[in-house]
Write an enzyme that holds these catalytic residues in place. Structure first.
Site, PDB file in Angstrom:
ATOM      1  N   ASP A 220       0.825  -1.220   0.000  1.00 15.99           N
ATOM      2  CA  ASP A 220       0.000   0.000   0.000  1.00 15.99           C
ATOM      3  C   ASP A 220       0.855   1.265   0.000  1.00 15.99           C
ATOM      4  O   ASP A 220       0.411   2.331   0.401  1.00 15.99           O
ATOM      5  CB  ASP A 220      -0.969  -0.013   1.186  1.00 15.99           C
ATOM      6  CG  ASP A 220      -0.236  -0.054   2.511  1.00 15.99           C
ATOM      7  OD1 ASP A 220       1.010  -0.240   2.495  1.00 15.99           O
ATOM      8  OD2 ASP A 220      -0.896   0.110   3.551  1.00 15.99           O
TER       9      ASP A 220
ATOM     10  N   HIS B 197      20.658   2.624 -20.585  1.00 19.24           N
ATOM     11  CA  HIS B 197      19.777   2.991 -19.463  1.00 19.24           C
ATOM     12  C   HIS B 197      20.214   2.323 -18.175  1.00 19.24           C
ATOM     13  O   HIS B 197      19.400   1.827 -17.396  1.00 19.24           O
ATOM     14  CB  HIS B 197      18.318   2.653 -19.803  1.00 19.24           C
ATOM     15  CG  HIS B 197      17.747   3.538 -20.865  1.00 19.24           C
ATOM     16  ND1 HIS B 197      16.528   3.312 -21.465  1.00 19.24           N
ATOM     17  CD2 HIS B 197      18.228   4.662 -21.444  1.00 19.24           C
ATOM     18  CE1 HIS B 197      16.299   4.251 -22.364  1.00 19.24           C
ATOM     19  NE2 HIS B 197      17.318   5.083 -22.367  1.00 19.24           N
TER      20      HIS B 197
ATOM     21  N   ASP C 188      24.732  10.582 -16.461  1.00 24.80           N
ATOM     22  CA  ASP C 188      23.597  11.172 -17.181  1.00 24.80           C
ATOM     23  C   ASP C 188      22.541  11.451 -16.124  1.00 24.80           C
ATOM     24  O   ASP C 188      21.855  10.534 -15.665  1.00 24.80           O
ATOM     25  CB  ASP C 188      23.086  10.188 -18.241  1.00 24.80           C
ATOM     26  CG  ASP C 188      21.911  10.756 -19.046  1.00 24.80           C
ATOM     27  OD1 ASP C 188      21.341  11.793 -18.648  1.00 24.80           O
ATOM     28  OD2 ASP C 188      21.575  10.143 -20.079  1.00 24.80           O
TER      29      ASP C 188
ATOM     30  N   ASP D 277      18.661  17.703 -18.392  1.00 24.79           N
ATOM     31  CA  ASP D 277      19.079  16.376 -18.867  1.00 24.79           C
ATOM     32  C   ASP D 277      20.492  16.535 -19.428  1.00 24.79           C
ATOM     33  O   ASP D 277      20.653  16.970 -20.570  1.00 24.79           O
ATOM     34  CB  ASP D 277      18.086  15.881 -19.926  1.00 24.79           C
ATOM     35  CG  ASP D 277      18.422  14.485 -20.421  1.00 24.79           C
ATOM     36  OD1 ASP D 277      19.360  13.856 -19.888  1.00 24.79           O
ATOM     37  OD2 ASP D 277      17.740  14.027 -21.362  1.00 24.79           O
TER      38      ASP D 277
ATOM     39  N   HIS E 142      21.888   5.066 -30.792  1.00 24.86           N
ATOM     40  CA  HIS E 142      20.699   5.880 -30.485  1.00 24.86           C
ATOM     41  C   HIS E 142      20.695   7.160 -31.316  1.00 24.86           C
ATOM     42  O   HIS E 142      21.674   7.472 -31.992  1.00 24.86           O
ATOM     43  CB  HIS E 142      20.608   6.183 -28.978  1.00 24.86           C
ATOM     44  CG  HIS E 142      21.792   6.938 -28.401  1.00 24.86           C
ATOM     45  ND1 HIS E 142      21.963   8.279 -28.565  1.00 24.86           N
ATOM     46  CD2 HIS E 142      22.845   6.510 -27.656  1.00 24.86           C
ATOM     47  CE1 HIS E 142      23.060   8.676 -27.931  1.00 24.86           C
ATOM     48  NE2 HIS E 142      23.629   7.614 -27.375  1.00 24.86           N
TER      49      HIS E 142
ATOM     50  N   HIS F  64      16.339  14.657 -28.200  1.00 25.57           N
ATOM     51  CA  HIS F  64      14.879  14.610 -28.045  1.00 25.57           C
ATOM     52  C   HIS F  64      14.430  15.962 -27.523  1.00 25.57           C
ATOM     53  O   HIS F  64      15.221  16.734 -26.976  1.00 25.57           O
ATOM     54  CB  HIS F  64      14.482  13.486 -27.069  1.00 25.57           C
ATOM     55  CG  HIS F  64      15.250  13.524 -25.771  1.00 25.57           C
ATOM     56  ND1 HIS F  64      14.871  14.320 -24.715  1.00 25.57           N
ATOM     57  CD2 HIS F  64      16.384  12.900 -25.370  1.00 25.57           C
ATOM     58  CE1 HIS F  64      15.746  14.165 -23.725  1.00 25.57           C
ATOM     59  NE2 HIS F  64      16.677  13.319 -24.093  1.00 25.57           N
TER      60      HIS F  64
ATOM     61  N   HIS G  87      11.660  13.374 -21.955  1.00 20.07           N
ATOM     62  CA  HIS G  87      11.465  13.104 -23.382  1.00 20.07           C
ATOM     63  C   HIS G  87      10.160  13.806 -23.718  1.00 20.07           C
ATOM     64  O   HIS G  87       9.075  13.241 -23.608  1.00 20.07           O
ATOM     65  CB  HIS G  87      11.406  11.605 -23.657  1.00 20.07           C
ATOM     66  CG  HIS G  87      12.721  10.925 -23.430  1.00 20.07           C
ATOM     67  ND1 HIS G  87      12.901   9.579 -23.519  1.00 20.07           N
ATOM     68  CD2 HIS G  87      13.942  11.422 -23.117  1.00 20.07           C
ATOM     69  CE1 HIS G  87      14.174   9.275 -23.276  1.00 20.07           C
ATOM     70  NE2 HIS G  87      14.815  10.379 -23.018  1.00 20.07           N
TER      71      HIS G  87
ATOM     72  N   GLU H 135      23.009  14.905 -27.829  1.00 21.53           N
ATOM     73  CA  GLU H 135      23.687  13.922 -26.987  1.00 21.53           C
ATOM     74  C   GLU H 135      24.282  12.743 -27.756  1.00 21.53           C
ATOM     75  O   GLU H 135      23.882  11.595 -27.565  1.00 21.53           O
ATOM     76  CB  GLU H 135      22.721  13.398 -25.918  1.00 21.53           C
ATOM     77  CG  GLU H 135      21.348  12.963 -26.409  1.00 21.53           C
ATOM     78  CD  GLU H 135      20.505  12.383 -25.268  1.00 21.53           C
ATOM     79  OE1 GLU H 135      20.990  11.483 -24.574  1.00 21.53           O
ATOM     80  OE2 GLU H 135      19.360  12.846 -25.100  1.00 21.53           O
TER      81      GLU H 135
ATOM     82  N   TYR I 224      29.971   3.840 -27.768  1.00 18.01           N
ATOM     83  CA  TYR I 224      29.875   2.779 -26.767  1.00 18.01           C
ATOM     84  C   TYR I 224      30.598   1.557 -27.327  1.00 18.01           C
ATOM     85  O   TYR I 224      30.066   0.867 -28.192  1.00 18.01           O
ATOM     86  CB  TYR I 224      28.403   2.474 -26.480  1.00 18.01           C
ATOM     87  CG  TYR I 224      27.605   3.743 -26.222  1.00 18.01           C
ATOM     88  CD1 TYR I 224      27.566   4.322 -24.966  1.00 18.01           C
ATOM     89  CD2 TYR I 224      26.949   4.403 -27.267  1.00 18.01           C
ATOM     90  CE1 TYR I 224      26.885   5.514 -24.738  1.00 18.01           C
ATOM     91  CE2 TYR I 224      26.260   5.584 -27.064  1.00 18.01           C
ATOM     92  CZ  TYR I 224      26.228   6.135 -25.791  1.00 18.01           C
ATOM     93  OH  TYR I 224      25.557   7.318 -25.580  1.00 18.01           O
TER      94      TYR I 224
ATOM     95  N   ARG J  30      29.268   9.644 -23.538  1.00 19.03           N
ATOM     96  CA  ARG J  30      28.186  10.464 -24.090  1.00 19.03           C
ATOM     97  C   ARG J  30      28.380  11.880 -23.555  1.00 19.03           C
ATOM     98  O   ARG J  30      28.812  12.051 -22.400  1.00 19.03           O
ATOM     99  CB  ARG J  30      26.812   9.913 -23.698  1.00 19.03           C
ATOM    100  CG  ARG J  30      25.638  10.725 -24.223  1.00 19.03           C
ATOM    101  CD  ARG J  30      24.285   9.974 -24.180  1.00 19.03           C
ATOM    102  NE  ARG J  30      23.849   9.623 -22.845  1.00 19.03           N
ATOM    103  CZ  ARG J  30      23.915   8.402 -22.335  1.00 19.03           C
ATOM    104  NH1 ARG J  30      24.402   7.401 -23.044  1.00 19.03           N
ATOM    105  NH2 ARG J  30      23.517   8.141 -21.105  1.00 19.03           N
TER     106      ARG J  30
ATOM    107  N   GLU K 232      26.039  15.322 -23.361  1.00 22.98           N
ATOM    108  CA  GLU K 232      24.654  15.768 -23.596  1.00 22.98           C
ATOM    109  C   GLU K 232      24.423  17.155 -23.029  1.00 22.98           C
ATOM    110  O   GLU K 232      24.677  17.405 -21.853  1.00 22.98           O
ATOM    111  CB  GLU K 232      23.680  14.791 -22.912  1.00 22.98           C
ATOM    112  CG  GLU K 232      22.223  15.234 -23.003  1.00 22.98           C
ATOM    113  CD  GLU K 232      21.247  14.217 -22.412  1.00 22.98           C
ATOM    114  OE1 GLU K 232      21.638  13.485 -21.486  1.00 22.98           O
ATOM    115  OE2 GLU K 232      20.103  14.175 -22.893  1.00 22.98           O
TER     116      GLU K 232
HETATM  117  N1  GLY Z   1      18.477  10.733 -19.649  1.00 19.33           N
HETATM  118  C1  GLY Z   1      17.725  10.212 -20.685  1.00 19.33           C
HETATM  119  C2  GLY Z   1      18.170  10.730 -21.969  1.00 19.33           C
HETATM  120  O1  GLY Z   1      19.244  11.276 -22.067  1.00 19.33           O
HETATM  121  O2  GLY Z   1      17.463  10.693 -22.925  1.00 19.33           O
HETATM  122 MN    MN Z   2      18.524  13.016 -23.077  1.00 22.93          MN
HETATM  123 MN    MN Z   3      20.260  12.184 -20.485  1.00 27.27          MN
END
Ligand code: GLY
Ligand code: MN
Ligand code: MN
Length: 439
Positions: free
Chosen positions: A37, A241, A258, A270, A349, A353, A360, A383, A387, A411, A413
């Site tokens: 709960d 992720h 990240d 982000d 990727h 976004h 996102h 970003e 990898y 990465r 970003e």
């Molecule tokens: N942190 C998620 C992305 O970079 O899209």
């Molecule tokens: Mn992102």
């Molecule tokens: Mn990110």
């Protein structure tokens, strides 16, 4: 306690003027069970928040452009001292009117009995199906009643329409207040990245660095992380992720972080930064870092009105592929590698976004055959990454990867707002030049 700003009223006026005799039903988010709960911390639905600034569950907003009066109606949880002792203050119907600008407010329990009457006279009902299981049957029932009566009443809302194109089109272009909030989210997020890099040492756990980041967010007044913070040492960075954050940081590895904060009004940062845990890049790490940075800077320079997110991605991709060809990590011509996707074991990727109330964020990337054109007020992440791991097979015709590159995940970003003349990098306070990543 969050006080609403007039900006929500301005947005409601814009929505109502575009509804033209239609009604919109926009539900709040529901509480989500964590286990037994126990519930997750409440997270408001971003559409509902955008139009109301009301931060409670069990609420529904109606926008009724077909009516002269009572055009913005809120259904909310009524005041209830016995319940508020357990779950905290709620604004109730009076607060919904006085503080949040509703023309009228009712207890949420009355939604079912009142919805039919409120929808009466609307030419269509805008409601997102499939997202709000508690509210959807009530909307369908009210619509069905209208249809049943249509032969005698002479009219009924004949269509159930999706509000996304209208509402998400509005959300896609940030107003000046939203841009300020995104600047603030990026500022707090960038400060946390600077702190984490200064404090990281070999032997610490990923989780300790996560704690540094998130403590920094909270101390700066943010609600907390905008998404599960990714604190990924060494090869963990090649899991896009990765959020378990449970390993020990090793001397000689890179650390990819990240993470970004979410503000009290849900605007998000982000940001990703990658740096050597011991303060010194190896030559392989530096070569790949410089390549990702070159790609990211080229992509950021491509952000301007009139271009597209696809073009920004293609800019980043070409720099990466050409650099990987130079390093011998790919073979062939850049055009052929891009055409066949033979780079995807190293870069799998897209380059960014939309960013806003959702990390996102909403908004189309493509309308029919056409990629959406960037306009001032749009905010997107940029970003690119590389990898190098053995998780994906090397495509036919491409070279096996020398072990000296293995386990490098990078990465970089940033969050960029499209301006009249180009872009503003909201997260510029997080350093990224290679020398700044060392100590
Ligand atoms: N942190 C998620 C992305 O970079 O899209
Ligand atoms: Mn992102
Ligand atoms: Mn990110």
């Amino acid at each position: 306690m969050v006080q609403v700003s007039p900006v929500h009223g301005t947005r409601r006026d814009r929505l109502l003027s575009q509804l033209v005799d239609r009604a919109a039903v926009i539900p709040a988010a529901a509480l989500v069970t964590h286990h037994a709960d126990v519930e997750y911390p409440f997270r408001q639905d971003s559409d509902f928040w955008y139009l109301t600034g009301f931060d409670e569950p069990d609420a529904v907003a109606l926008f009724l452009s077909h009516r002269e009066q009572e055009r913005f109606v809120l259904f909310v949880s009524p005041r209830n001292p016995a319940a508020e002792v357990w779950t905290g203050f709620r604004w109730g119907c009076e607060g919904a009117v006085e503080q949040f600008g509703a023309d009228v407010a009712h207890p949420i329990a009355e939604l079912e009995s009142r919805l039919d009457e409120y929808l009466d006279g609307a030419s269509a009902v805008l409601f997102r199906v499939g997202r709000h299981p508690g509210v959807e049957p009530l909307v369908l029932k009210a619509l069905a009643r209208q249809l049943d009566r249509a032969p005698r009443s002479g009219q009924a809302p004949l269509a159930l329409q999706d509000p996304s194109a209208l509402l998400h089109g509005m959300r896609q272009i940030k107003d000046p207040i939203e841009l300020d909030r995104l600047r603030e989210a990026a500022r707090i997020s960038a400060a946390a990245h600077e702190l984490a890099r200064a404090r990281t040492r070999p032997g610490m756990s990923e989780r300790q660095v996560q704690a540094l980041m998130e403590q920094s967010f909270l101390e700066a007044g943010a609600r907390g992380p905008a998404y599960g913070s990714i604190v990924a040492g060494g090869d963990n960075a090649c899991v896009l992720h990765y959020t378990s954050n449970a390993d020990v940081l090793r001397d000689g590895d890179l650390l990819l972080i990240d993470a970004g904060c979410s503000l009290s009004d849900y605007y998000n940062g982000d940001i990703t930064r990658t740096f050597p845990i011991n303060g010194r890049f190896t030559s392989e790490q530096r070569l790949l870092y410089e390549l990702v940075l070159a790609s990211q800077l080229a992509a950021l320079a491509a952000v301007r009105p009139g271009t597209t997110a696809d073009a920004v991605h293609e800019t980043a991709l070409r720099v990466l592929v050409e650099g990987l060809l130079d390093l011998g990590l790919l073979l062939g011509s850049a055009d052929a590698v891009i055409e066949t996707g033979a780079y995807r074991h190293l870069y799998m990727h897209r380059t960014g976004h939309w960013l806003g109330l959702d990390v996102h964020d909403v908004g189309a990337y493509r309308l029919g055959d056409h990629p959406v054109t960037l306009e001032p007020g749009m905010v997107l992440t940029v970003e690119p990454g590389l990898y190098v791991s053995d998780r994906l097979p090397v495509p036919d015709g491409q070279p096996e990867i020398d072990p000296r590159w293995q386990g490098i995940g990078i990465r970089i970003e940033d969050d960029a707002a499209v301006t009249e003349s180009g872009s503003e990098v909201l997260s510029a306070a997080a350093l990224k030049l290679p020398d700044a990543m060392e100590r």
